[in-house]
Scaffold this motif. Structure first.
Motif, PDB file in Angstrom:
ATOM      1  N   TYR A   1       0.835  -1.246  -0.070  1.00 51.08           N
ATOM      2  CA  TYR A   1      -0.036   0.021  -0.083  1.00 51.08           C
ATOM      3  C   TYR A   1       0.819   1.142  -0.006  1.00 51.08           C
ATOM      4  O   TYR A   1       0.354   2.357   0.056  1.00 51.08           O
ATOM      5  N   LEU A  15       3.147   3.610  -1.716  1.00 46.48           N
ATOM      6  CA  LEU A  15       3.461   4.020  -3.101  1.00 46.48           C
ATOM      7  C   LEU A  15       4.930   4.186  -3.265  1.00 46.48           C
ATOM      8  O   LEU A  15       5.853   4.203  -2.379  1.00 46.48           O
ATOM      9  N   ASP A  16       5.316   4.260  -4.711  1.00 47.74           N
ATOM     10  CA  ASP A  16       6.844   3.931  -4.816  1.00 47.74           C
ATOM     11  C   ASP A  16       7.607   5.106  -4.372  1.00 47.74           C
ATOM     12  O   ASP A  16       8.524   4.935  -3.836  1.00 47.74           O
ATOM     13  N   GLU A  17       6.851   6.315  -4.669  1.00 47.11           N
ATOM     14  CA  GLU A  17       7.645   7.407  -4.208  1.00 47.11           C
ATOM     15  C   GLU A  17       7.685   7.486  -2.594  1.00 47.11           C
ATOM     16  O   GLU A  17       8.940   8.141  -2.182  1.00 47.11           O
ATOM     17  N   ILE A  18       6.980   7.461  -1.981  1.00 51.35           N
ATOM     18  CA  ILE A  18       6.863   7.291  -0.403  1.00 51.35           C
ATOM     19  C   ILE A  18       7.710   6.156  -0.095  1.00 51.35           C
ATOM     20  O   ILE A  18       8.565   6.611   0.832  1.00 51.35           O
ATOM     21  N   ILE A  54      -5.238  -1.034  10.463  1.00 55.38           N
ATOM     22  CA  ILE A  54      -6.436  -0.294   9.493  1.00 55.38           C
ATOM     23  C   ILE A  54      -7.673  -0.915   9.848  1.00 55.38           C
ATOM     24  O   ILE A  54      -8.688  -0.319  10.142  1.00 55.38           O
ATOM     25  N   TYR A  55      -7.652  -2.294   9.621  1.00 55.07           N
ATOM     26  CA  TYR A  55      -9.021  -2.880   9.873  1.00 55.07           C
ATOM     27  C   TYR A  55      -8.978  -3.691  10.957  1.00 55.07           C
ATOM     28  O   TYR A  55      -7.914  -4.576  11.236  1.00 55.07           O
ATOM     29  N   LEU A  96     -10.255   5.907   3.648  1.00 57.88           N
ATOM     30  CA  LEU A  96      -9.418   4.665   3.754  1.00 57.88           C
ATOM     31  C   LEU A  96      -9.086   3.925   2.532  1.00 57.88           C
ATOM     32  O   LEU A  96      -8.168   3.317   2.384  1.00 57.88           O
ATOM     33  N   LEU A 145      -6.829   4.385  -2.088  1.00 54.41           N
ATOM     34  CA  LEU A 145      -5.888   3.909  -3.282  1.00 54.41           C
ATOM     35  C   LEU A 145      -6.736   3.152  -4.168  1.00 54.41           C
ATOM     36  O   LEU A 145      -6.177   2.805  -5.196  1.00 54.41           O
ATOM     37  N   HIS A 146      -7.823   2.824  -3.754  1.00 49.24           N
ATOM     38  CA  HIS A 146      -8.751   2.005  -4.559  1.00 49.24           C
ATOM     39  C   HIS A 146      -9.670   2.915  -5.618  1.00 49.24           C
ATOM     40  O   HIS A 146     -10.426   2.442  -6.427  1.00 49.24           O
ATOM     41  N   TRP A 179       0.974  12.783   2.522  1.00 57.99           N
ATOM     42  CA  TRP A 179       1.842  11.300   2.786  1.00 57.99           C
ATOM     43  C   TRP A 179       1.899  10.949   4.360  1.00 57.99           C
ATOM     44  O   TRP A 179       1.362   9.832   4.676  1.00 57.99           O
ATOM     45  N   ARG A 224       4.693  16.932   2.630  1.00 65.05           N
ATOM     46  CA  ARG A 224       4.854  16.005   1.294  1.00 65.05           C
ATOM     47  C   ARG A 224       3.472  15.613   1.156  1.00 65.05           C
ATOM     48  O   ARG A 224       2.672  15.054   1.930  1.00 65.05           O
ATOM     49  N   PHE A 256      -3.827  12.796  -7.366  1.00 63.30           N
ATOM     50  CA  PHE A 256      -4.163  11.566  -8.255  1.00 63.30           C
ATOM     51  C   PHE A 256      -4.900  12.014  -9.272  1.00 63.30           C
ATOM     52  O   PHE A 256      -5.805  13.024  -8.893  1.00 63.30           O
ATOM     53  N   GLY A 293       3.440   2.377 -13.143  1.00 63.95           N
ATOM     54  CA  GLY A 293       4.863   2.478 -12.491  1.00 63.95           C
ATOM     55  C   GLY A 293       5.651   3.457 -13.599  1.00 63.95           C
ATOM     56  O   GLY A 293       6.891   3.856 -13.079  1.00 63.95           O
ATOM     57  N   TYR A 322       3.146   9.750 -12.464  1.00 57.14           N
ATOM     58  CA  TYR A 322       3.399   8.109 -12.584  1.00 57.14           C
ATOM     59  C   TYR A 322       2.260   7.353 -12.799  1.00 57.14           C
ATOM     60  O   TYR A 322       1.145   7.933 -12.075  1.00 57.14           O
ATOM     61  N   ASP A 369      -0.444   4.861 -11.824  1.00 57.45           N
ATOM     62  CA  ASP A 369      -0.661   4.346 -10.627  1.00 57.45           C
ATOM     63  C   ASP A 369      -1.646   3.036 -10.744  1.00 57.45           C
ATOM     64  O   ASP A 369      -1.195   2.055 -10.244  1.00 57.45           O
ATOM     65  N   ARG A 382      -0.398   9.364 -10.712  1.00 54.66           N
ATOM     66  CA  ARG A 382       0.030  10.311  -9.549  1.00 54.66           C
ATOM     67  C   ARG A 382       1.199  10.918  -9.636  1.00 54.66           C
ATOM     68  O   ARG A 382       2.106  10.687 -10.461  1.00 54.66           O
ATOM     69  N   PRO A 429       3.796  13.346  -7.210  1.00 50.16           N
ATOM     70  CA  PRO A 429       4.303  13.690  -6.016  1.00 50.16           C
ATOM     71  C   PRO A 429       4.276  15.250  -5.841  1.00 50.16           C
ATOM     72  O   PRO A 429       4.959  15.700  -6.846  1.00 50.16           O
ATOM     73  N   ARG A 461       6.068  17.936  -3.578  1.00 50.71           N
ATOM     74  CA  ARG A 461       6.964  18.479  -2.274  1.00 50.71           C
ATOM     75  C   ARG A 461       6.443  19.862  -2.150  1.00 50.71           C
ATOM     76  O   ARG A 461       6.364  20.542  -3.171  1.00 50.71           O
TER      77      ARG A 461
END
Lengths: 346, 1112
Positions: free
Chosen positions: A83, A85-88, A157-158, B683, B686-687, B697, B752, B756, B802, B845, B847, B865, B867, B869
């Motif tokens: 979960y 993300l790549d950047e994080i 989270i859950y 929550l 991301l979906h 973040w 940060r 999306f 990616g 990127y 996602d 997505r 980022p 800063r």
């Protein structure tokens, strides 16, 4: 020497730096002193006595911004289904402190050149969370710390005990030697300083596969290259009691300072306050809260006595960081001298 | 001494937890499905045909199923909301009815017949999320903290906002716009709405109604209602001297008109009703029946009339007149429209029932006309009505209305726009804030202060802080934490019966004179006079006891109006009410033991309501209550006690720490800004594939939060971070609210976040059997790598997850057939490229990629997505309406540091404080600092929270300065600063306004086709307009060549040939007018000017250009 800096109720009387005194080498040598108060693997506290505030500050500034260290700079992400993300993920990895001693590496000259054994360290991480792992983990944790599961599921989270997560820590990052590095270094000497830095959490089926490249850099570019958590100084405090403070007032006075600053002595059954240890005073100025202490206490700072603290992240010993910083300052001074000399010639 | 109740806020928490924060939406939708829908179908249950008296179709027993999706081939399955969001579907459930109909003379019965689909509100009792556990919700990819209460229509989340409306069936005495005293009643029943006015004009009293061409004198009206005796009329109105005085001229006028009998009066009215075109034969009778119809169903429609017995209507009218006359001498008796008891809130349920009623009637009408048309025809197969039932009439009407927000109901001449709005998912707070929003029907542009200002009766019902600034100020409101909106009650009959049992005597039993005796109180139930009593207090007390005993709904209110000499009982929907602790004999009924039981989970909040320890009081009934603010304020007369004072605030205002220390507009600003603060929106973020989503973040729980924060789950989905701030000036880059950031803090993750963004495309089938296709990347022959444009693509022609995507790169390499129509079958089978591009200065990127089908085509959605800063110019704000942009990002070594080595993350200029008076922020900092040292969160609840004295002591205890001011050393010169600096943690929000989204510059670029001038706006890479004011500056300065350059040369210059002689345009050096070439000159002019001239010519206006040598 300089006049003390007097701390009043609402402001500091700052005379420091307003007068220009001619520099005298002999006098400096006579007065200059460094007392190491406390030295451990990561922390060092020392007194810097008899120097100008500019010198102490330049030391601090150089430690914070110019003493180099190693940090992960590039991350090749082959697989990341977590979960995070790549950047994080990359950002988090960059901030992980490495044990590698920066003095044994060179600065990378070209950002895009191939990493080699002299300027880079490579790390790998490959982790996959399976249901089986998780069950085993849950079981183990339950056996060893029955409370742990509860705590774990609280932060999940859950909230549901079947929803345990696999936690990726910095200990899962493994060093992979480049060239002849494996003859010089060991996992311990270049690996992670802390094993328990949280990187990500995985659910069954999720995986992370990474290759990380650490390089040498200076904190001016990015805070991750800092070799210290922080380094700072404070000026040596001085407390003068201008009047006798007795009885309950003495107790009150004691409570206005950190423990051990004010001592109490009993004269004929009456408690009288005296200054025991100024060093522990931390400029909280809580005496000004009470009317009864008006004009009875003088708080001041000694302008050429710095209590300096260096908190290393662990890659270098704090004393080495100090010397590194001194070297950088010397280099800077030489550089400046050179320019100055060259200019006079022209 | 009254025992102080501990942890009363726990009640609020329990209340919000069990009821949900947004139950009003969901309750009203449930009420619609469970009751209203059935009522509507019952009322219009039959389809009959004029062609065949034996034919009929009956609808019986309507039910609504669970949301389903049609997978094609007649396969349906249950669907989750998340799937609907992703696949752009509508979350709707079938409406089943049992039908009984006649086919070829036989009766048939069919059960569970689908007549249409109804969009389902999330978390309503038909939703698949209803009563699901957190784990189950998680499995459905649904956020457990999501509010529900909205619809999903074609993939977008739509909310039907609550609408504020004037209350129905209430007598209001007012002055109209001309200052004429008027008494007005807006009648509303299930199938009629009408407005009746009685006005006082030139010393006479008239009845007005839209259906009347002329005002009818009141006495004539009364005579038409069958009260023919003047004495009786006067007695009905009242025999007080003031009334007799005012009534005298009215009687005089009536006698002047020669109207003495009911028939005369009816005819008089009949002559004045609009649209009466009867033939002369039998004219009289038809007029009379028409007037009877008018009197019984149109005027004051909410008063039921049986068999032309107008007695109740006559009494009602006389009560209206009585109030009007009293108000003339006593202006205090005028009612205020803005009083919140005279308002009601329309909830989604009532909107839907209006709409469904209308569409269902149309549906039935359509069936009837089909039957009328088809039954007479002789066919081989017998007429079967169910073949003609079209499900999409109802489905489309409902879906369309919710999708567009256009509510047009012809029967009520209702044409409303903007009833629904897209749920704003900028942040969690903005989404839940939307569920409590109340929209008002007033016109926004009008400069009226009455409806906008905060009315005392709104106390505790509507948030005093949360309203937008500007034109909608005060018109858009938000309901408070504890406020509840009532839904239609089912107990009306029980209440009526009970009232009669408790000693209410029907009006008919009294002589009319008796009604207005000093001791008599009229009882008005939902706007209808049901009777009268002389034991008013006793009746009301008994009634309340019955309510507390649970003999009818807890939400039915009763109150005595001494002014009106009336007792009002209301059970209608849309009233705002609020729970209070009941106090009897100076003691709250709720005790600490109860709260302890609640905490232990032995009982629930509902139990307290059932036991009437806590009672709901609506706006009207508050007038009869003495409500204590806290235990100490209880006096013997006290009837109720406040549960928790902070509950007067709404959701957005609850997030502010110490709001009671702030200047009030600052709280209002924060309410608006909290909705723009980026954080975690849900929550399941991301979906989700939203058009635009922001996220932060590393979100923090605020160090200082109020008791309401955990209740609204802001601590689980926060939007912001605790920044260590120093209040000091630094570098001059901090003027005008700009803030300074520490670069090291930014490096480590402060502020940060990311965005999306999605892009979607459809792959369509075309009539000529062709279909859109996706083609793989084009490979460059030399390098064997994809060309730049296709670098982000995977082998399948869709961007790879990616991958970074840069400006103008293709994300979906779609191709469309060159020919698509049926005629072209077998024509050109080639494709043309119609790819989806990525547009943006900065790369993103990939996602997510989703490939799915949606009704008739394939749908591909991509999520990108980026980022973000923090950079100079990004906007930050604390929770006190103190916004500022980043003015400078400073290296850590240049930042000041304190005696323990802490550098601030953020420096704020102290000039932000004096004029803003946000003392709350100062206290937040202090409390936060103490909280850090203590290792616990601090409470900054409204009208409570940790006190400054306590916090100071705590700081002192930890050897920090009691004022929160530290000695800071300057990071640049190393000396301690002369001033002590106020520093500590403050919760900072990063707002969605970011430089990266706004930065724009252009030297050359696209132009508009028509005028050849540069395009407008950042999205079209437009030019920067040199507007009128800028032009004025240049004129004033005298830089005329610069004007020419900016306005013409750099914009739309064109070289044109102009003929010196005729002054018209020539082309190619030849003047067609003069048939000459030596008179033609070439000049530069703006293309827009040339265009104007040509357009004028096209309209037969000849603009001529006269040319002169520049030097002459």
């Amino acid at each position: 020497m300089n006049n003390p800096i007097i701390m009043n109720k609402y402001s500091i009387e700052r005379t420091l730096g307003n007068e220009v005194k001619p520099y005298n080498y002999d006098e400096f040598v006579k007065n200059f002193k460094v007392n190491i108060i406390n030295l451990s693997e990561t922390d060092m506290e020392f007194d810097l006595i008899g120097v100008d505030v500019a010198l102490a500050n330049s030391l601090r500034r150089v430690i914070i911004s110019e003493v180099p260290s190693m940090a992960i700079e590039k991350v090749h992400i082959y697989q990341n289904t977590s979960y995070v993300l790549d950047e994080i993920l990359a950002h988090r990895l960059g901030l992980i402190p490495l044990k590698a001693d920066p003095r044994q590496f060179k600065m990378k000259e070209d950002e895009n050149s191939e990493p080699n054994e002299h300027d880079s360290l490579v790390y790998d991480m490959k982790i996959k969370c399976t249901k089986k792992d998780l069950d085993a983990l849950a079981h183990k944790q339950y056996i060893s710390f029955p409370g742990m599961i509860l705590f774990l599921s609280n932060i999940l989270i859950y909230i549901n005990d079947e929803q345990l997560t696999f936690i990726v820590y910095s200990k899962h990052i493994k060093w992979s030697p480049l060239g002849n590095q494996k003859d010089i270094f060991t996992e311990k000497s270049v690996g992670m300083i802390n094993d328990d830095i949280l990187i990500a959490k995985l659910r069954p089926g999720q995986e992370i596969e990474l290759k990380m490249y650490a390089v040498k850099g200076i904190p001016k570019d990015h805070a991750k290259f800092q070799s210290v958590c922080t380094a700072w100084y404070r000026m040596m405090p001085n407390i003068k009691l201008l009047d006798d403070i007795k009885g309950n007032d003495a107790l009150l006075l004691q409570s206005c300072f950190p423990k051990g600053v004010i001592g109490l002595k009993s004269y004929k059954g009456v408690l009288v306050a005296h200054v025991e240890d100024c060093r522990k005073e931390n400029s909280s100025r809580n005496v000004f809260r009470y009317k009864q202490f008006d004009n009875k206490i003088l708080l001041s700072k000694i302008p050429d006595h710095f209590i300096f603290t260096i908190e290393s992240i662990g890659a270098m010993e704090p004393s080495s960081i100090f010397f590194e910083a001194i070297n950088i300052i010397i280099k800077k001074v030489n550089n400046a001298l050179e320019i100055a000399l060259n200019q006079t010639e022209v | 001494m009254v025992e102080v109740l501990r942890d009363k806020e726990f009640l609020v928490r329990e209340y919000l937890e069990t009821r949900g924060l947004y139950s009003h939406h969901i309750n009203s939708f449930n009420a619609f499905i469970d009751c209203e829908l059935k009522k509507i179908v019952q009322q219009n249950h039959a389809v009959r045909s004029d062609a065949d008296p034996n034919f009929y179709l009956h609808f019986k027993n309507v039910t609504v199923g669970h949301p389903q999706v049609d997978d094609g081939f007649n396969v349906t399955r249950n669907v989750t909301p998340q799937e609907c969001r992703l696949r752009d579907l509508t979350y709707c459930a079938p409406i089943y009815v049992d039908i009984e109909y006649v086919k070829s003379g036989m009766k048939y019965l069919r059960k569970g017949f689908i007549i249409g689909r109804l969009p389902i509100m999330l978390r309503s009792n038909r939703c698949c999320l209803y009563q699901k556990s957190d784990a189950e919700l998680a499995k459905m990819k649904e956020c457990i903290y999501d509010s529900g209460g909205y619809f999903i229509v074609k993939g977008t989340e739509k909310v039907i906002l609550m609408q504020e409306q004037p209350a129905k069936n209430k007598i209001l005495v007012e002055k109209d716009s001309n200052g004429v005293p008027t008494v007005q009643v807006m009648s509303s029943t299930v199938d009629k709405k009408s407005k009746t006015n009685i006005i006082f004009k030139k010393n006479l009293i008239y009845v007005c109604h839209n259906a009347l061409e002329e005002n009818i004198p009141f006495v004539v009206f009364m005579k038409a209602l069958g009260v023919c005796s003047d004495q009786l009329i006067l007695q009905m109105v009242g025999t007080e001297f003031a009334i007799m005085n005012q009534m005298y001229p009215c009687f005089l006028e009536c006698s002047k008109l020669n109207i003495f009998t009911q028939k005369q009066a009816l005819r008089f009215i009949g002559d004045r009703i609009k649209k009466m075109g009867f033939s002369s034969e039998d004219y009289d009778n038809r007029v009379i029946t028409e007037v009877h119809d008018f009197l019984s169903t149109v005027i004051l429609a909410h008063i039921p009339v049986t068999n032309t017995n107008y007695h109740m209507k006559a009494i009602y009218t006389s009560v209206m007149v009585r109030r009007l006359i009293f108000s003339l001498s006593n202006p205090d008796l005028f009612d205020s429209k803005d009083y919140y008891g005279n308002k009601c809130l329309d909830l989604p349920g009532s909107f839907l029932s209006l709409l469904f009623d209308d569409t269902f009637k149309r549906f039935i009408f359509e069936l009837k006309s089909v039957a009328d048309k088809n039954i007479p025809k002789v066919k081989a197969t017998p007429f079967d009505i169910i073949k003609y039932i079209r499900t999409d009439t109802i489905t489309n009407a409902l879906v369309f209305a919710i999708q567009t927000g256009n509510w047009s109901i012809k029967r009520f001449r209702m044409e409303r726009h903007g009833v629904t709005q897209v749920l704003t998912r900028l942040s969690y707070l903005s989404a839940i804030g939307m569920m409590t929003r109340v929209n008002s029907q007033f016109e926004k542009s009008r400069k009226v202060s009455g409806p906008r200002s905060l009315q005392p009766s709104q106390f505790g019902m509507l948030c005093p802080s949360d309203t937008p600034e500007g034109e909608a100020c005060g018109l858009i409101k938000n309901i408070s934490l504890l406020a509840h909106v009532t839904t239609e009650s089912e107990d009306d009959d029980a209440v009526l019966k009970l009232a009669l049992n408790l000693g209410v005597e029907p009006v008919g039993l009294f002589s009319v004179e008796e009604l207005h005796e000093e001791y008599m109180y009229l009882i008005i139930f939902n706007g209808n006079i049901i009777g009268s009593t002389n034991k008013c207090i006793e009746f009301v007390n008994k009634f309340r006891i019955c309510r507390r005993k649970g003999m009818f709904s807890k939400f039915i209110s009763i109150y005595i109006s001494e002014r009106h000499k009336c007792i009002y009982i209301n059970s209608g929907d849309g009233r705002l009410c609020r729970p209070y602790i009941v106090v009897e004999n100076g003691q709250p009924l709720l005790t600490n033991a109860h709260i302890d039981n609640l905490k232990r989970g032995y009982c629930t909040f509902q139990d307290f309501i059932d036991e009437s320890l806590i009672e709901f009081i609506d706006v009207d009934e508050e007038n009869n209550s003495l409500i204590a603010y806290c235990e100490e304020k209880i006096v013997p007369e006290t009837t109720h006690m406040e549960i928790a004072p902070f509950s007067i605030l709404g959701i957005c205002a609850s997030v502010i720490p110490y709001p009671h220390h702030n200047q009030s507009p600052r709280n209002t600003y924060q309410c608006a800004m909290g909705k723009q603060a980026i954080g975690t929106i849900a929550l399941n973020y991301l979906h989700r594939i939203d058009t635009l989503q922001y996220n932060l973040w590393y979100t923090h729980i605020p160090m200082v939060h109020s008791k309401a924060v955990p209740m609204i789950n802001f601590d689980k989905l926060p939007a912001g971070q605790n920044a260590t701030i120093a209040v000091m000036s630094y570098s001059g880059y901090d003027i005008e609210d700009a803030i300074i950031l520490n670069k090291a803090s930014v490096d480590r993750g402060f502020g940060r976040g990311g965005t999306f963004r999605n892009s979607k495309c459809f792959l369509r089938h075309y009539p000529n059997q062709m279909m859109d296709s996706i083609q793989g990347p084009i490979i460059d022959n030399a390098t064997k790598k994809p060309i730049y444009k296709h670098r982000a693509l995977d082998n399948d022609g869709i961007a790879a997850i990616g991958q970074p995507v840069f400006d103008k790169q293709v994300t979906i390499n779609k191709a469309t057939p060159k020919t698509v129509t049926v005629e072209d079958v077998g024509g050109d089978r080639g494709f043309k490229e119609t790819p989806m591009y990525y547009k943006g200065y900065d790369p993103s990127y990939v996602d997510k990629v989703m490939i799915t089908s949606n009704s008739d085509c394939f749908l591909i959605k991509e999520n990108f997505r980026q980022p973000r800063r923090p950079e100079i110019g990004d906007k930050f704000s604390s929770r006190h309406g103190q916004k500022g942009v980043v003015g400078l990002i400073v290296n850590q070594e240049d930042m000041p540091f304190n005696e323990v080595g802490i550098c601030p993350d953020l420096i704020m200029n102290p000039h932000g404080f004096p004029s803003r008076m946000t003392v709350g922020k100062l206290i937040e900092l202090l409390a936060g600092k103490a909280g850090l040292l203590e290792g616990k969160f601090q409470d900054g609840s409204a009208f409570g929270g940790a006190t400054v004295a306590d916090i100071s002591d705590e700081l002192h205890k930890h050897n920090y300065n009691y004022l929160g001011k530290d000695v800071l050393y300057c990071g640049i010169d190393g000396r301690p600063m002369e001033a002590y600096i106020y520093s500590g943690p403050v919760f900072y929000q990063r707002l969605k306004h970011m430089v990266a989204d706004k930065i724009h510059a252009r030297s050359r670029g696209p132009r508009v086709l028509l005028t050849r001038q540069p395009t407008e706006g950042r999205s079209k890479d437009g030019g920067l307009r040199m507007g009128e004011m800028e032009r004025d500056c240049l004129i004033a300065y005298g830089a005329s060549m610069l004007i020419i350059e900016r306005l013409m040369l750099s914009s739309d210059v064109v070289e044109m040939d102009v003929c010196k002689l005729c002054g018209l345009f020539s082309y190619s050096g030849w003047c067609h007018m003069c048939q000459k070439s030596n008179s033609v000159c070439r000049i530069k002019m703006p293309y827009a000017c040339k265009l104007l001239f040509q357009e004028l010519q096209a309209m037969s206006i000849v603009p001529k250009i006269s040319l002169k040598k520049y030097c002459d």
